[in-house]
Design a protein around this motif. Structure first.
Motif, PDB file in Angstrom:
ATOM      1  N   LYS A  88       0.975  -1.117  -0.044  1.00 36.16           N
ATOM      2  CA  LYS A  88      -0.176  -0.120  -0.147  1.00 36.16           C
ATOM      3  C   LYS A  88       0.778   1.172  -0.116  1.00 36.16           C
ATOM      4  O   LYS A  88       0.528   2.342  -0.835  1.00 36.16           O
ATOM      5  N   ALA A  89       2.037   1.449   0.817  1.00 33.17           N
ATOM      6  CA  ALA A  89       2.850   2.482   0.904  1.00 33.17           C
ATOM      7  C   ALA A  89       3.489   2.654  -0.653  1.00 33.17           C
ATOM      8  O   ALA A  89       3.357   3.968  -0.849  1.00 33.17           O
ATOM      9  N   HIS A  90       3.849   1.741  -1.351  1.00 33.83           N
ATOM     10  CA  HIS A  90       4.457   1.995  -2.330  1.00 33.83           C
ATOM     11  C   HIS A  90       3.520   2.367  -3.522  1.00 33.83           C
ATOM     12  O   HIS A  90       3.925   3.198  -4.248  1.00 33.83           O
ATOM     13  N   VAL A  91       2.370   1.776  -3.512  1.00 35.63           N
ATOM     14  CA  VAL A  91       1.181   2.349  -4.520  1.00 35.63           C
ATOM     15  C   VAL A  91       0.924   3.926  -4.330  1.00 35.63           C
ATOM     16  O   VAL A  91       0.882   4.505  -5.097  1.00 35.63           O
ATOM     17  N   MET A  92       0.727   4.251  -2.837  1.00 35.06           N
ATOM     18  CA  MET A  92       0.428   5.553  -2.528  1.00 35.06           C
ATOM     19  C   MET A  92       1.463   6.415  -2.713  1.00 35.06           C
ATOM     20  O   MET A  92       1.332   7.513  -3.277  1.00 35.06           O
ATOM     21  N   ALA A  93       2.647   6.133  -2.815  1.00 32.65           N
ATOM     22  CA  ALA A  93       3.755   6.763  -3.128  1.00 32.65           C
ATOM     23  C   ALA A  93       3.934   7.293  -4.536  1.00 32.65           C
ATOM     24  O   ALA A  93       4.099   8.024  -5.013  1.00 32.65           O
ATOM     25  N   ILE A  94       3.774   6.139  -5.235  1.00 31.51           N
ATOM     26  CA  ILE A  94       3.526   6.250  -6.805  1.00 31.51           C
ATOM     27  C   ILE A  94       2.472   7.070  -7.158  1.00 31.51           C
ATOM     28  O   ILE A  94       2.874   8.126  -7.911  1.00 31.51           O
ATOM     29  N   CYS A  95       1.378   7.004  -6.448  1.00 35.31           N
ATOM     30  CA  CYS A  95       0.101   7.853  -7.009  1.00 35.31           C
ATOM     31  C   CYS A  95       0.293   9.404  -6.390  1.00 35.31           C
ATOM     32  O   CYS A  95      -0.290  10.215  -6.934  1.00 35.31           O
ATOM     33  N   ALA A  96       0.942   9.502  -5.358  1.00 37.01           N
ATOM     34  CA  ALA A  96       1.262  10.893  -4.771  1.00 37.01           C
ATOM     35  C   ALA A  96       2.412  11.780  -5.730  1.00 37.01           C
ATOM     36  O   ALA A  96       1.765  13.022  -5.538  1.00 37.01           O
ATOM     37  N   GLY A  97       2.944  11.014  -6.421  1.00 33.41           N
ATOM     38  CA  GLY A  97       3.916  11.994  -7.160  1.00 33.41           C
ATOM     39  C   GLY A  97       3.710  11.694  -8.578  1.00 33.41           C
ATOM     40  O   GLY A  97       2.561  10.638  -8.854  1.00 33.41           O
ATOM     41  N   ASP A  98       4.198  12.444  -9.521  1.00 34.17           N
ATOM     42  CA  ASP A  98       3.720  12.482 -10.887  1.00 34.17           C
ATOM     43  C   ASP A  98       4.830  12.233 -11.839  1.00 34.17           C
ATOM     44  O   ASP A  98       4.775  12.039 -13.113  1.00 34.17           O
ATOM     45  N   SER A  99       6.134  11.774 -11.262  1.00 31.89           N
ATOM     46  CA  SER A  99       7.175  11.531 -12.067  1.00 31.89           C
ATOM     47  C   SER A  99       7.075  10.337 -12.868  1.00 31.89           C
ATOM     48  O   SER A  99       7.612  10.344 -13.925  1.00 31.89           O
ATOM     49  N   TRP A 100       6.163   9.405 -12.644  1.00 26.73           N
ATOM     50  CA  TRP A 100       6.000   8.290 -13.428  1.00 26.73           C
ATOM     51  C   TRP A 100       5.435   8.707 -14.638  1.00 26.73           C
ATOM     52  O   TRP A 100       5.623   8.145 -15.854  1.00 26.73           O
ATOM     53  N   ILE A 101       4.552   9.786 -14.438  1.00 23.51           N
ATOM     54  CA  ILE A 101       3.921  10.366 -15.779  1.00 23.51           C
ATOM     55  C   ILE A 101       4.925  10.907 -16.645  1.00 23.51           C
ATOM     56  O   ILE A 101       5.036  10.812 -17.927  1.00 23.51           O
ATOM     57  N   ASP A 102       5.668  11.898 -15.883  1.00 21.80           N
ATOM     58  CA  ASP A 102       6.933  12.802 -16.569  1.00 21.80           C
ATOM     59  C   ASP A 102       7.696  11.706 -17.236  1.00 21.80           C
ATOM     60  O   ASP A 102       8.197  11.923 -18.611  1.00 21.80           O
ATOM     61  N   LYS A 103       7.987  10.340 -16.755  1.00 23.76           N
ATOM     62  CA  LYS A 103       9.043   9.545 -17.431  1.00 23.76           C
ATOM     63  C   LYS A 103       8.142   8.644 -18.367  1.00 23.76           C
ATOM     64  O   LYS A 103       8.909   8.243 -19.290  1.00 23.76           O
ATOM     65  N   GLY A 104       6.919   8.725 -18.575  1.00 21.05           N
ATOM     66  CA  GLY A 104       6.060   8.106 -19.725  1.00 21.05           C
ATOM     67  C   GLY A 104       6.135   6.649 -19.244  1.00 21.05           C
ATOM     68  O   GLY A 104       5.665   5.578 -19.937  1.00 21.05           O
ATOM     69  N   ALA A 105       6.219   6.372 -17.841  1.00 22.12           N
ATOM     70  CA  ALA A 105       6.230   5.046 -17.398  1.00 22.12           C
ATOM     71  C   ALA A 105       4.471   4.675 -17.325  1.00 22.12           C
ATOM     72  O   ALA A 105       3.671   5.530 -17.214  1.00 22.12           O
ATOM     73  N   LYS A 106       4.232   3.199 -17.131  1.00 23.52           N
ATOM     74  CA  LYS A 106       3.032   2.874 -17.136  1.00 23.52           C
ATOM     75  C   LYS A 106       2.578   2.410 -16.104  1.00 23.52           C
ATOM     76  O   LYS A 106       3.644   1.825 -15.264  1.00 23.52           O
ATOM     77  N   LEU A 107       1.467   2.680 -15.483  1.00 18.16           N
ATOM     78  CA  LEU A 107       1.109   2.039 -14.060  1.00 18.16           C
ATOM     79  C   LEU A 107      -0.219   1.493 -14.270  1.00 18.16           C
ATOM     80  O   LEU A 107      -1.282   1.813 -14.804  1.00 18.16           O
ATOM     81  N   ILE A 108      -0.194   0.142 -14.094  1.00 17.92           N
ATOM     82  CA  ILE A 108      -1.519  -0.876 -14.221  1.00 17.92           C
ATOM     83  C   ILE A 108      -1.803  -1.556 -13.253  1.00 17.92           C
ATOM     84  O   ILE A 108      -1.011  -2.159 -12.429  1.00 17.92           O
ATOM     85  N   LEU A 109      -3.052  -1.487 -12.715  1.00 14.27           N
ATOM     86  CA  LEU A 109      -3.638  -2.110 -11.480  1.00 14.27           C
ATOM     87  C   LEU A 109      -4.396  -3.188 -11.889  1.00 14.27           C
ATOM     88  O   LEU A 109      -5.605  -2.756 -12.634  1.00 14.27           O
ATOM     89  N   ILE A 110      -4.405  -4.273 -11.922  1.00 12.40           N
ATOM     90  CA  ILE A 110      -5.284  -5.468 -12.328  1.00 12.40           C
ATOM     91  C   ILE A 110      -5.834  -6.108 -11.030  1.00 12.40           C
ATOM     92  O   ILE A 110      -4.991  -6.670 -10.167  1.00 12.40           O
TER      93      ILE A 110
END
Length: 117
Positions: A88-110
């Protein structure tokens, strides 16, 4: 009479150019530009920005419909305890920032379908 003809012609031209947002809103932008004394470049840039924003809005709307996501499913309602291998901590940390968007990374939750939903 000439303004009416010009407006009708402009509507046809914008239709041919496939610029529906500009076609819909150009008159309001023109009125504001006239009142505020905008230079032509600012008027044109405002129209173009409006068209782009509307295309983005329609694209997101279309993708959400195509995704057929269940309404009300958010990270707040995700049961992390049911999937202990997901941090949960990792997912929330990813969602709290937007650097993954800037890098063009994909985020998929299934997840599997919840029979109680």
């Amino acid at each position: 009479m000439s303004q009416t003809i010009d407006a009708a012609r402009l509507t046809l031209l914008l239709n041919d150019l496939r610029l529906p947002a500009i076609k819909q809103g150009w008159a309001a932008f023109a009125e504001r530009a006239d009142k505020e004394g905008w230079p032509a470049a600012r008027f044109l840039a405002s129209l173009a920005e409006h068209e782009i924003a509307e295309r983005d809005r329609r694209r997101i709307e279309r993708h959400l419909v195509e995704a057929r996501l269940l309404p009300g499913k958010t990270l707040d309602s995700f049961e992390f305890e049911a999937v202990p291998m997901v941090s949960k901590a990792h997912v929330m940390a990813i969602c709290a920032g937007d650097s993954w968007i800037d890098k063009g990374a994909k985020l998929i939750l299934i997840g599997g379908a919840d029979p109680d939903s």
